[in-house]
Motif scaffolding. Structure first.
Motif, PDB file in Angstrom:
ATOM      1  N   ILE A   6       0.501  -0.861  -0.211  1.00 53.13           N
ATOM      2  CA  ILE A   6      -0.113  -0.209  -0.439  1.00 53.13           C
ATOM      3  C   ILE A   6       0.614   0.867  -0.081  1.00 53.13           C
ATOM      4  O   ILE A   6       1.913   1.489   0.957  1.00 53.13           O
ATOM      5  N   THR A   7       0.164   1.874  -1.272  1.00 50.51           N
ATOM      6  CA  THR A   7       1.099   3.087  -0.911  1.00 50.51           C
ATOM      7  C   THR A   7       1.038   4.246  -0.300  1.00 50.51           C
ATOM      8  O   THR A   7       2.215   4.902   0.313  1.00 50.51           O
ATOM      9  N   SER A   8       0.217   4.680   0.724  1.00 49.41           N
ATOM     10  CA  SER A   8       0.324   5.722   1.556  1.00 49.41           C
ATOM     11  C   SER A   8      -0.606   4.778   2.616  1.00 49.41           C
ATOM     12  O   SER A   8      -1.048   3.964   2.702  1.00 49.41           O
ATOM     13  N   PRO A   9      -0.274   5.782   4.310  1.00 49.14           N
ATOM     14  CA  PRO A   9      -0.996   5.017   4.996  1.00 49.14           C
ATOM     15  C   PRO A   9      -2.732   5.739   5.049  1.00 49.14           C
ATOM     16  O   PRO A   9      -3.437   5.149   6.276  1.00 49.14           O
ATOM     17  N   ALA A  10      -2.893   6.490   4.474  1.00 54.14           N
ATOM     18  CA  ALA A  10      -3.912   7.190   4.816  1.00 54.14           C
ATOM     19  C   ALA A  10      -5.402   7.167   3.505  1.00 54.14           C
ATOM     20  O   ALA A  10      -6.353   6.954   3.697  1.00 54.14           O
ATOM     21  N   GLN A  11      -4.501   5.361   3.184  1.00 54.83           N
ATOM     22  CA  GLN A  11      -5.141   5.208   2.283  1.00 54.83           C
ATOM     23  C   GLN A  11      -6.305   4.181   3.285  1.00 54.83           C
ATOM     24  O   GLN A  11      -7.883   3.391   2.559  1.00 54.83           O
ATOM     25  N   ILE A  12      -5.402   3.958   4.811  1.00 54.37           N
ATOM     26  CA  ILE A  12      -6.934   2.557   5.331  1.00 54.37           C
ATOM     27  C   ILE A  12      -7.444   3.946   6.691  1.00 54.37           C
ATOM     28  O   ILE A  12      -7.168   4.243   6.547  1.00 54.37           O
ATOM     29  N   PRO A  13      -8.869   3.057   6.467  1.00 50.42           N
ATOM     30  CA  PRO A  13      -9.253   3.758   7.946  1.00 50.42           C
ATOM     31  C   PRO A  13      -8.729   3.955   8.802  1.00 50.42           C
ATOM     32  O   PRO A  13      -7.255   3.874   9.179  1.00 50.42           O
ATOM     33  N   ALA A  14      -9.102   5.696   9.046  1.00 50.92           N
ATOM     34  CA  ALA A  14      -8.396   6.238  10.284  1.00 50.92           C
ATOM     35  C   ALA A  14      -7.946   5.918  12.048  1.00 50.92           C
ATOM     36  O   ALA A  14      -9.270   5.025  12.343  1.00 50.92           O
ATOM     37  N   GLY A  15      -7.352   5.297  12.979  1.00 46.78           N
ATOM     38  CA  GLY A  15      -7.266   4.390  13.937  1.00 46.78           C
ATOM     39  C   GLY A  15      -7.055   3.157  13.743  1.00 46.78           C
ATOM     40  O   GLY A  15      -7.718   2.470  14.789  1.00 46.78           O
ATOM     41  N   THR A  16      -6.808   3.111  12.916  1.00 51.78           N
ATOM     42  CA  THR A  16      -6.797   1.047  12.808  1.00 51.78           C
ATOM     43  C   THR A  16      -5.919   0.905  13.733  1.00 51.78           C
ATOM     44  O   THR A  16      -5.035   1.132  13.664  1.00 51.78           O
ATOM     45  N   ILE A  17      -6.010  -0.535  14.106  1.00 53.23           N
ATOM     46  CA  ILE A  17      -4.950  -1.215  15.075  1.00 53.23           C
ATOM     47  C   ILE A  17      -5.098  -2.629  14.269  1.00 53.23           C
ATOM     48  O   ILE A  17      -6.009  -2.941  14.330  1.00 53.23           O
ATOM     49  N   PRO A  22       7.958   0.477  -1.767  1.00 51.04           N
ATOM     50  CA  PRO A  22       6.675  -0.031  -1.689  1.00 51.04           C
ATOM     51  C   PRO A  22       7.625  -1.102  -2.449  1.00 51.04           C
ATOM     52  O   PRO A  22       7.596  -1.215  -3.366  1.00 51.04           O
ATOM     53  N   ASN A  23       6.253  -2.579  -1.975  1.00 55.63           N
ATOM     54  CA  ASN A  23       6.840  -3.916  -2.950  1.00 55.63           C
ATOM     55  C   ASN A  23       5.053  -4.092  -3.499  1.00 55.63           C
ATOM     56  O   ASN A  23       4.619  -4.580  -2.832  1.00 55.63           O
ATOM     57  N   PRO A  24       4.927  -3.279  -4.597  1.00 55.97           N
ATOM     58  CA  PRO A  24       3.405  -4.106  -5.609  1.00 55.97           C
ATOM     59  C   PRO A  24       2.925  -5.287  -5.882  1.00 55.97           C
ATOM     60  O   PRO A  24       2.336  -5.844  -5.435  1.00 55.97           O
ATOM     61  N   GLU A  25       4.099  -6.053  -5.157  1.00 53.86           N
ATOM     62  CA  GLU A  25       3.636  -7.730  -5.698  1.00 53.86           C
ATOM     63  C   GLU A  25       3.378  -8.262  -3.756  1.00 53.86           C
ATOM     64  O   GLU A  25       2.309 -10.164  -4.304  1.00 53.86           O
ATOM     65  N   LYS A  26       3.424  -8.040  -3.021  1.00 56.57           N
ATOM     66  CA  LYS A  26       2.402  -8.695  -1.632  1.00 56.57           C
ATOM     67  C   LYS A  26       0.912  -8.474  -1.511  1.00 56.57           C
ATOM     68  O   LYS A  26       0.637  -8.506  -0.438  1.00 56.57           O
ATOM     69  N   CYS A  27       0.530  -7.284  -2.659  1.00 59.20           N
ATOM     70  CA  CYS A  27      -0.539  -7.256  -3.040  1.00 59.20           C
ATOM     71  C   CYS A  27      -1.611  -7.479  -3.741  1.00 59.20           C
ATOM     72  O   CYS A  27      -2.232  -6.936  -4.429  1.00 59.20           O
ATOM     73  N   GLN A  28      -1.061  -8.371  -4.537  1.00 60.58           N
ATOM     74  CA  GLN A  28      -1.835  -8.728  -5.562  1.00 60.58           C
ATOM     75  C   GLN A  28      -3.385  -9.632  -5.162  1.00 60.58           C
ATOM     76  O   GLN A  28      -4.067  -9.180  -6.636  1.00 60.58           O
ATOM     77  N   ASP A  29      -3.532  -9.771  -3.830  1.00 62.58           N
ATOM     78  CA  ASP A  29      -4.826 -10.525  -3.811  1.00 62.58           C
ATOM     79  C   ASP A  29      -5.488  -8.928  -3.578  1.00 62.58           C
ATOM     80  O   ASP A  29      -5.685  -8.740  -2.955  1.00 62.58           O
ATOM     81  N   ASN A  30      -6.052  -8.911  -4.813  1.00 61.83           N
ATOM     82  CA  ASN A  30      -7.011  -7.607  -5.044  1.00 61.83           C
ATOM     83  C   ASN A  30      -8.796  -6.958  -3.534  1.00 61.83           C
ATOM     84  O   ASN A  30      -8.320  -6.330  -3.200  1.00 61.83           O
ATOM     85  N   GLU A  31      -8.774  -8.600  -3.522  1.00 61.76           N
ATOM     86  CA  GLU A  31      -9.643  -8.571  -3.119  1.00 61.76           C
ATOM     87  C   GLU A  31      -9.849  -7.957  -1.838  1.00 61.76           C
ATOM     88  O   GLU A  31     -10.152  -7.585  -0.968  1.00 61.76           O
ATOM     89  N   LYS A  32      -8.394  -8.843  -1.015  1.00 58.97           N
ATOM     90  CA  LYS A  32      -8.474  -9.021  -0.121  1.00 58.97           C
ATOM     91  C   LYS A  32      -8.076  -6.733   0.328  1.00 58.97           C
ATOM     92  O   LYS A  32      -7.565  -6.830   1.465  1.00 58.97           O
ATOM     93  N   VAL A  33      -7.170  -6.799  -0.306  1.00 55.51           N
ATOM     94  CA  VAL A  33      -6.614  -5.187   0.117  1.00 55.51           C
ATOM     95  C   VAL A  33      -8.060  -4.209  -0.089  1.00 55.51           C
ATOM     96  O   VAL A  33      -7.828  -3.192  -0.018  1.00 55.51           O
ATOM     97  N   ARG A  34      -9.055  -4.421  -1.526  1.00 60.82           N
ATOM     98  CA  ARG A  34     -10.147  -3.308  -1.300  1.00 60.82           C
ATOM     99  C   ARG A  34     -10.843  -3.538   0.401  1.00 60.82           C
ATOM    100  O   ARG A  34     -11.283  -3.135   0.516  1.00 60.82           O
ATOM    101  N   GLN A  35     -10.799  -4.992   0.855  1.00 58.00           N
ATOM    102  CA  GLN A  35     -11.677  -4.831   1.888  1.00 58.00           C
ATOM    103  C   GLN A  35     -10.583  -4.914   3.094  1.00 58.00           C
ATOM    104  O   GLN A  35     -11.594  -3.855   4.215  1.00 58.00           O
ATOM    105  N   LEU A  36      -9.914  -4.617   3.657  1.00 56.58           N
ATOM    106  CA  LEU A  36      -8.665  -3.891   4.090  1.00 56.58           C
ATOM    107  C   LEU A  36      -8.630  -2.100   4.168  1.00 56.58           C
ATOM    108  O   LEU A  36      -8.537  -1.366   4.914  1.00 56.58           O
ATOM    109  N   LEU A  37      -8.996  -1.783   2.376  1.00 57.14           N
ATOM    110  CA  LEU A  37      -8.763  -0.450   2.615  1.00 57.14           C
ATOM    111  C   LEU A  37     -10.124   0.278   2.978  1.00 57.14           C
ATOM    112  O   LEU A  37     -10.537   0.896   3.660  1.00 57.14           O
ATOM    113  N   LEU A  38     -11.509  -0.874   2.590  1.00 53.06           N
ATOM    114  CA  LEU A  38     -12.264  -0.078   3.370  1.00 53.06           C
ATOM    115  C   LEU A  38     -13.394  -0.727   4.367  1.00 53.06           C
ATOM    116  O   LEU A  38     -13.179   0.391   5.449  1.00 53.06           O
ATOM    117  N   GLU A  39     -12.520  -1.816   4.898  1.00 49.87           N
ATOM    118  CA  GLU A  39     -13.178  -1.990   6.801  1.00 49.87           C
ATOM    119  C   GLU A  39     -12.902  -1.579   7.337  1.00 49.87           C
ATOM    120  O   GLU A  39     -11.942  -1.738   8.962  1.00 49.87           O
TER     121      GLU A  39
END
Length: 1011
Positions: free
Chosen positions: A481-492, A513-530
């Motif tokens: 992930i390129t920036s911590p701002a993409q993750i919901p605020a206050g995530t623990i 950043p290593n883009p190969e670590k987030c090839q699973d787009n579904e998990k990354v999308r779920q992490l960025l949203l929830e």
């Protein structure tokens, strides 16, 4: 001859009387007499010259026929000007003895050294070489023999050192750990103190010794790190308060200390589940919106069985050290925790016992200068450990309290954990490269000697192992992930990691950043949203027993380096197996800039919570991955660019903020007085009443009096009725009528704000007049009657309303004020009155951006523009702003009179008795000491002292590299802000004037309220 001894002289007329030396007695010139041409004349002349010398009858020498005189520069011819004639004969033996003495004196002067310098130091500088001091062959050959003799002397021989001591032990005979423990008794050292002390300017603040700024020039570099790379800060000085008990009891006790009007509370759903970190502002119980205590952040431990409110929960409240005492006392009061818990576990023995201290500190009766030999009683003595965590506490004070009514336990966990903050888009990459998840223990591994039994027991549970793998998978996704701002605020995110010192690279590198670590787009999308799932927030750092075990069983750096040196292949990976330390940590996302519409997410990053004792073990790996370290100054810049208030300076309604303002004013005043009067600004002539502090109380009081004084004159003074209608809708026209009417002078100044000279002259000529005292006494009586105190407006709903009103509107009419914009209520009389009814004396946090050049600074005045200022700005958009006319200094004559009186009393004291001098000094003792250039005594009306009405002050300000212009943050009066917005035209609404304390130039700026 140069360097010739003084006892070797020549006889006059080249005569040597058998070794007898002839001197001119006393060194005075003698009178020459006329000489007769016979052989005896020379002997008579010698007798007159030196009466102490005895003539030798055997010597018969013939002198020159002409008389010679001793003058400056040698022997000269007589009056006749003839030259000296050579004698006809000399005595060979006598002449040779005299010449031999001169030659020996000359050789002695040549061979004897005239200084204490060595041979190679006598050479010219262009011939000297550094190796000459220890290598004789570097010298020219003619000087090598002499240098060899100098080198053989005992003075230049190297001293023999003891073989059984290392270099550090020879350099320092004291116990360095004991010395460090002694030095941090008054000001606590962080675990990274030694590292900071070598590279930072250190300051002693809030009971800690902290790094203020780097010694190298790094202001722009730190900004670039926050924007494009990563900035690392040590926030371990922040305090942590832990509350244990039933969830419903904790929420019930803390509900009175916060309000839902300001935002989220302790009962927020995402925060209560332990999924997010929350932030809020605490007040004294049931005192909102006044008596604010300070801002805090909090974390709930995730629930084992969600939905059970009766389950015992843990709550961590993180706060600034200046706020700790007041908040702790209030929490203890609302939770009814009055009984202290005496815990032996929290009282350590970091210092020496009396017997050990005696053996370490007291010296035996030996001669001074002799080396102390090591004694054999060290086996029985305990090794001295460095103070960390609870060792910094006073053992006599309690640090845990329990409530017999509610069962809540409050514990002070200050310095029990390390907290590091990584700011910037590369925070993910640095974390994922520096930290690796701990390896899971398998059954076949040898676990007899391992000290990490808690991890072995955890690995026996399949659910715990599965949870650990899930946490590791989520952590690896962060690396792409390129920036911590993409993750919901206050995530623990909780995690258990291995020793980061094992993965330390051989030299510094830059993590990317290593883009190969987030090839699973579904998990990354779920992490960025929830965000992170609730179960992945679990961490063993909540267990104090496990943290204590991790701290005590840490492998020292010395043992780790020894094991590295024993590797068969140098530089290969060190594998410790089950003996490797397992460290529980907690990762908390920091949202960065969350207010406004521009640069959202700037300054976001991660906070890392670690057990005590592991600070440097994580600090160095973060730096070796490319993190740049910042101090308190960089932290202030971070707050300023986020446009958020910093603790404690930007909380004027907080006790810690008031204390900070007082200390800052004293420091600035001392710095001002150190400069001579001719080299410092005269703030009285510049019209600056408070150059070193912000008089918030008087500012809000003056705006109350201004509104009440304008109530009657505003209706009467308008010939065509338009001005009366305009002013009748001002919010200050309908203030509570509980104060006496102010003086006519104030009303006249309000009716004619353009008559600046009259206002300034009146204020300067009578600094402490009866009218101004009457106004302030009336305001104090109003405060006592109504109970209104200074507060800061923090209601989200009202701030959004004000933010919509501050923006410029398209139409310049009263209908545009009432038109609802952005689904907000219009700027009407009823809306303003409803706001002022709840907040009569409130301040509003605002951000200011300069329209043209200029760099604001703290204590800059925020003023309301006049009508002619807007007219001039319409004609010329490059118009910088008006200028304040110089004020008169009424204190200068008083200061000169005081100086003359002191001189006169000093003269009288010297001429009369001491009793007269003491009697003359009595009236001086009652007078106040005046400082040239500063206003003395009670301040006059601060809003009307200058030609432009004062609205507020700036607390943070500088040139912003983020937007390329000057930016400032500060507070304005709520009553004054509504007054200004209601009177300004729609196109210029929100424009104010800024004037620094040491300048007469006003500059235009646009005001904004970001929510």
């Amino acid at each position: 001859m140069r360097n010739q001894p003084t006892n070797v002289t020549l006889s006059s007329g080249f005569v040597a009387d058998r070794g007898v030396k002839h001197h001119n007695g006393g060194g005075k010139p003698f009178q020459a007499q006329k000489q007769e041409p016979h052989p005896g004349t020379s002997r008579q002349w010698q007798t007159r010259v030196n009466p102490h010398s005895l003539p030798d009858p055997d010597v018969n020498e013939q002198s020159s026929s002409k008389m010679m005189f001793r003058k400056k520069g040698g022997w000269k011819a007589g009056p006749e000007g003839t030259s000296q004639e050579i004698p006809k004969y000399i005595t060979a033996s006598t002449f040779a003895q005299a010449r031999a003495a001169e030659i020996s004196a000359m050789l002695k002067a040549v061979t004897q050294k005239s200084s204490n310098s060595l041979v190679f130091q006598t050479l010219p500088r262009h011939m000297r070489r550094r190796a000459m001091s220890h290598n004789v062959k570097r010298l020219p050959r003619r000087l090598q023999e002499i240098a060899q003799k100098e080198a053989e002397k005992a003075v230049h021989q190297k001293k023999e050192h003891s073989k059984n001591k290392c270099h550090k032990a020879r350099r320092c005979h004291m116990n360095r750990t004991l010395e460090f423990n002694r030095r941090q008794k008054k000001n606590i050292w962080l675990e990274t103190h030694i590292w900071h002390a070598k590279r930072f300017h250190m300051v002693k603040k809030w009971g800690y010794c902290l790094g203020e700024r780097p010694t190298v020039k790094s202001h722009r570099a730190c900004y670039r790190a926050m924007t494009n790379r990563c900035l690392l800060q040590d926030l371990s000085y922040y305090c942590c308060l832990e509350l244990k008990g039933k969830e419903e009891e904790i929420l019930k006790a803390l509900s009175g200390m916060c309000s839902i009007d300001t935002g989220l509370t302790f009962a927020a759903v995402h925060c209560l589940s332990g999924k997010r970190q929350g932030s809020l502002v605490l007040y004294r119980a049931n005192k909102y919106p006044r008596e604010m205590l300070g801002p805090v952040t909090f974390i709930w431990k995730s629930q084992r069985t969600p939905g059970h409110t009766s389950e015992s929960r843990q709550l961590w409240i993180w706060l600034h050290p200046t706020l700790k005492q007041a908040i702790l006392e209030e929490i203890k009061a609302v939770c009814q925790c009055v009984e202290p818990i005496k815990s032996v576990a929290c009282i350590t023995d970091p210092l020496l016992t009396p017997s050990q201290g005696k053996s370490q500190t007291e010296l035996p009766d030996e001669k001074i200068g002799k080396k102390r030999k090591r004694k054999d009683d060290e086996e029985s003595a305990k090794p001295i450990k460095r103070i960390i965590g609870d060792g910094t506490r006073d053992p006599s004070l309690p640090y845990s309290w329990i409530s017999p009514v509610t069962g809540i336990i409050i514990s002070d966990l200050t310095m029990e954990m390390n907290r590091f903050r990584l700011i910037g888009p590369l925070s993910h990459s640095i974390l994922t490269e520096a930290i690796k998840a701990a390896s899971v223990h398998t059954v076949g591994e040898d676990t007899e000697e391992t000290p990490h039994h808690w991890w072995i027991e955890t690995c026996k549970n399949p659910d715990s192992v599965s949870l650990h793998y899930r946490q590791e998978a989520v952590f690896e996704l962060l690396g792409g992930i390129t920036s911590p701002a993409q993750i919901p605020a206050g995530t623990i995110l909780g995690l258990t990691v291995g020793d980061p010192r094992i993965n330390l690279p051989p030299k510094k590198s830059k993590a990317l950043p290593n883009p190969e670590k987030c090839q699973d787009n579904e998990k990354v999308r779920q992490l960025l949203l929830e965000g992170v799932p609730v179960e992945c927030t679990h961490s063993f750092i909540w267990n104090q027993d496990i943290c204590k075990s991790v701290t005590e069983n840490k492998i020292s750096d010395q043992d780790l380096n020894r094991m590295r040196s024993e590797l068969l292949v140098p530089g290969s990976q060190l594998i410790l197996g089950p003996h490797e330390s397992k460290i529980p940590i907690l990762l908390i996302q920091q949202p960065g800039k969350v207010t406004g519409e521009d640069r959202l997410g700037w300054g976001s990053g991660w906070d890392v919570l670690l057990p005590k004792g592991w600070g440097m073990a994580f600090w160095i790996p973060f730096i070796y991955r490319g993190a740049r370290v910042g101090g308190l100054k960089e932290s202030a810049v971070h707050y300023q660019y986020k446009r958020s208030p910093s603790v404690p300076g930007d909380f004027p309604d907080c006790p810690a903020g008031m204390l900070f303002a007082e200390e800052q004013a004293n420091n600035l005043l001392e710095k001002y007085k150190r400069r001579p009067p001719a080299k410092r600004p005269n703030y009285v002539k510049l019209g600056t009443l408070a150059p070193f502090f912000c008089p918030w109380e008087q500012l809000t009081q003056d705006w109350e009096l201004r509104g009440q004084a304008h109530e009657e004159p505003s209706v009467a003074s308008s010939p065509n009725g338009k001005e009366s209608d305009l002013r009748s809708e001002m919010p200050c026209a309908l203030m509570p009528k509980k104060t006496p009417q102010p003086s006519d002078e104030v009303g006249t100044s309000l009716d004619h704000p353009r008559k600046a000279e009259e206002v300034m002259d009146t204020g300067c000529q009578e600094p402490v007049g009866p009218e101004s005292i009457t106004d302030q006494e009336a305001s104090e009586n109003h405060v006592a009657a109504t109970g209104s105190q200074l507060c800061v407006l923090r209601s989200r709903k009202l701030l959004k309303q004000l933010s919509a009103w501050c923006g410029p509107s398209s139409e310049d009419s009263r209908a545009a004020w009432r038109a609802p914009g952005r689904a907000q209520q219009g700027l009407t009389r009823e809306a303003c009155l409803s706001i002022l009814g709840h907040f009569p004396r409130a301040l509003v946090w605002v951000s200011l951006s300069l329209l043209s050049k200029g760099s604001p600074e703290p204590h800059t005045m925020i003023c309301i523009p006049a009508k002619e200022d807007f007219l001039q700005l319409r004609k010329d958009w490059h118009y910088c702003g008006p200028q304040e006319s110089k004020h008169s200094d009424p204190f200068k004559s008083k200061i000169l009179k005081q100086k003359e009186k002191k001189k006169r009393e000093k003269r009288q004291k010297l001429g009369h008795t001491s009793s007269d001098g003491l009697a003359g000094e009595e009236p001086m003792a009652g007078q106040e000491a005046l400082t040239l250039g500063l206003w003395s005594g009670r301040l006059p009306r601060v809003t009307l002292h200058c030609s432009r009405t004062l609205l507020g002050f700036v607390t943070q300000g500088d040139f912003s590299m983020a937007v390329g212009c000057g930016e400032a943050l500060g507070f304005v009066s709520l009553t004054g802000l509504l007054d200004m917005l209601s009177s300004q035209p729609g196109a210029q609404r929100g424009l104010v004037l800024l004037r620094p304390p040491a300048s007469l130039q006003y500059r235009f700026a646009r005001i904004a309220i970001e929510v």
